[in-house]
Design a protein around this motif. Sequence first.
Motif, PDB file in Angstrom:
ATOM      1  N   UNK A   1      -6.154  -1.737   5.483  1.00 53.88           N
ATOM      2  CA  UNK A   1      -6.981  -0.547   5.329  1.00 53.88           C
ATOM      3  C   UNK A   1      -6.141   0.729   5.262  1.00 53.88           C
ATOM      4  N   UNK A   2      -5.000   0.751   5.961  1.00 46.91           N
ATOM      5  CA  UNK A   2      -4.081   1.884   5.808  1.00 46.91           C
ATOM      6  C   UNK A   2      -3.572   1.965   4.366  1.00 46.91           C
TER       7      UNK A   2
ATOM      8  N   UNK B   1      -4.044   5.063   1.202  1.00 48.98           N
ATOM      9  CA  UNK B   1      -3.028   5.617   0.297  1.00 48.98           C
ATOM     10  C   UNK B   1      -3.377   5.304  -1.156  1.00 48.98           C
ATOM     11  N   UNK B   2      -3.777   4.069  -1.426  1.00 44.38           N
ATOM     12  CA  UNK B   2      -4.143   3.684  -2.792  1.00 44.38           C
ATOM     13  C   UNK B   2      -5.311   4.519  -3.306  1.00 44.38           C
TER      14      UNK B   2
ATOM     15  N   UNK C   1       5.858   4.390  -2.706  1.00 44.20           N
ATOM     16  CA  UNK C   1       6.851   3.673  -1.896  1.00 44.20           C
ATOM     17  C   UNK C   1       6.241   3.245  -0.565  1.00 44.20           C
ATOM     18  N   UNK C   2       5.475   4.138   0.056  1.00 50.80           N
ATOM     19  CA  UNK C   2       4.820   3.801   1.317  1.00 50.80           C
ATOM     20  C   UNK C   2       3.845   2.642   1.140  1.00 50.80           C
ATOM     21  N   UNK C   3       3.135   2.645   0.018  1.00 48.87           N
ATOM     22  CA  UNK C   3       2.211   1.547  -0.268  1.00 48.87           C
ATOM     23  C   UNK C   3       2.952   0.215  -0.353  1.00 48.87           C
TER      24      UNK C   3
ATOM     25  N   UNK D   1       0.911  14.310   3.028  1.00 42.92           N
ATOM     26  CA  UNK D   1       0.665  14.480   1.594  1.00 42.92           C
ATOM     27  C   UNK D   1      -0.803  14.273   1.232  1.00 42.92           C
ATOM     28  N   UNK D   2      -1.576  13.704   2.146  1.00 43.18           N
ATOM     29  CA  UNK D   2      -2.995  13.472   1.897  1.00 43.18           C
ATOM     30  C   UNK D   2      -3.844  14.684   2.274  1.00 43.18           C
TER      31      UNK D   2
END
Length: 344
Positions: free
Chosen positions: A118-119, A123-124, A145-147, A183-184
């Motif tokens: 879910x995290x 991001x997605x 990259x985090x994804x 960034x969100x």
Amino acid sequence: MRPLRNVIYIQTQNSWLHKDNDNLVLKVEKETKARVPIHKLQGLVCFGQVTVSPYLMAHCAENGITITFLNMFGKYLARVEGPVSGNVLLRRTQHLTGHSVEKSVAIAQTMLTGKLYNQRYVIRRYCRDHGEQLSDKNVLAQLQTAEKRLTRCLTQLSDCKGIDTLMGREGEAAQVYFGVFKHLIRQSDFKFDTRRRRPPTDPVNALLSFCYTLLTHDCRSALETTGLDPASGFLHQLRSGRPSLALDLAEEFRPMIDRFVLALINRRQLLIKDFETLPNGSVTLKEGPRRTLLAAWQDRKQDTLFHPWFEETVPIGLLPWLQAQVLARFLRGDCDSYVPFLWK
């Protein structure tokens, strides 16, 4: 399907709650401010100086309405509830399962799978909705990259053989996730660099901590309604006074809370002026804006999502109860494993 009943949040200071026939009545300085049918209630959450009559307290305890007391800033103080519900054999099975490292790890793995999945979805979803609008393509690259790193952490969960190893993987994923969380946030007034809990020292952390408290309250109520022991967890180990299983159950819903907080900020439902800094350095939401948040929280719980395990569309507010049902069925042996809620 269980009906979604209301949780009432009372934060008017020096207020008095009592029962009048089948109604909950709120009075301030002997003047009636609100009247609500008691049968529609699931719980009461009282902030600060709120007095509850013994007769109302007894009625709530007898009818499965939980009363939770928090301080003015949302810190948990106490809880009043009636006799323990549920099958004693279910709780016994839960406790015996908790004594098995192998079984505890298996349940904890699936719960963390739900959290990391879910995290990654948060991001997605942001990249899908706002990726093309980002002027700084380096930010988009960091999110992508985090994804990928969260995907790697997800695949590594199955290799963990102990709770400590699982917590290590979860910590690594949290570092990745909160490393790009800033960034969100699309409102420049709100700054965020890392997750800080005790105490939260910026508005974003203050919102996350406060809303996580609301989530834990709902998860604890869901477990008690289902007949499970909220203090006996699998990922969060036993500790006196800690609702370990409620914290376990909350893990897979934390990213949904994160999205809720982001929506409050990005839609400017809350502004930077709505926060204040206390003498100990912690940041908290002022009383008026807190009402805005609680109203938005209740509205959010009425929104619906499709639950693949139950194969029906349900209110978001029922998700903790449904997952508690899945866990209870697994412990009873009615299904092969606990299945987390994967947000899609």
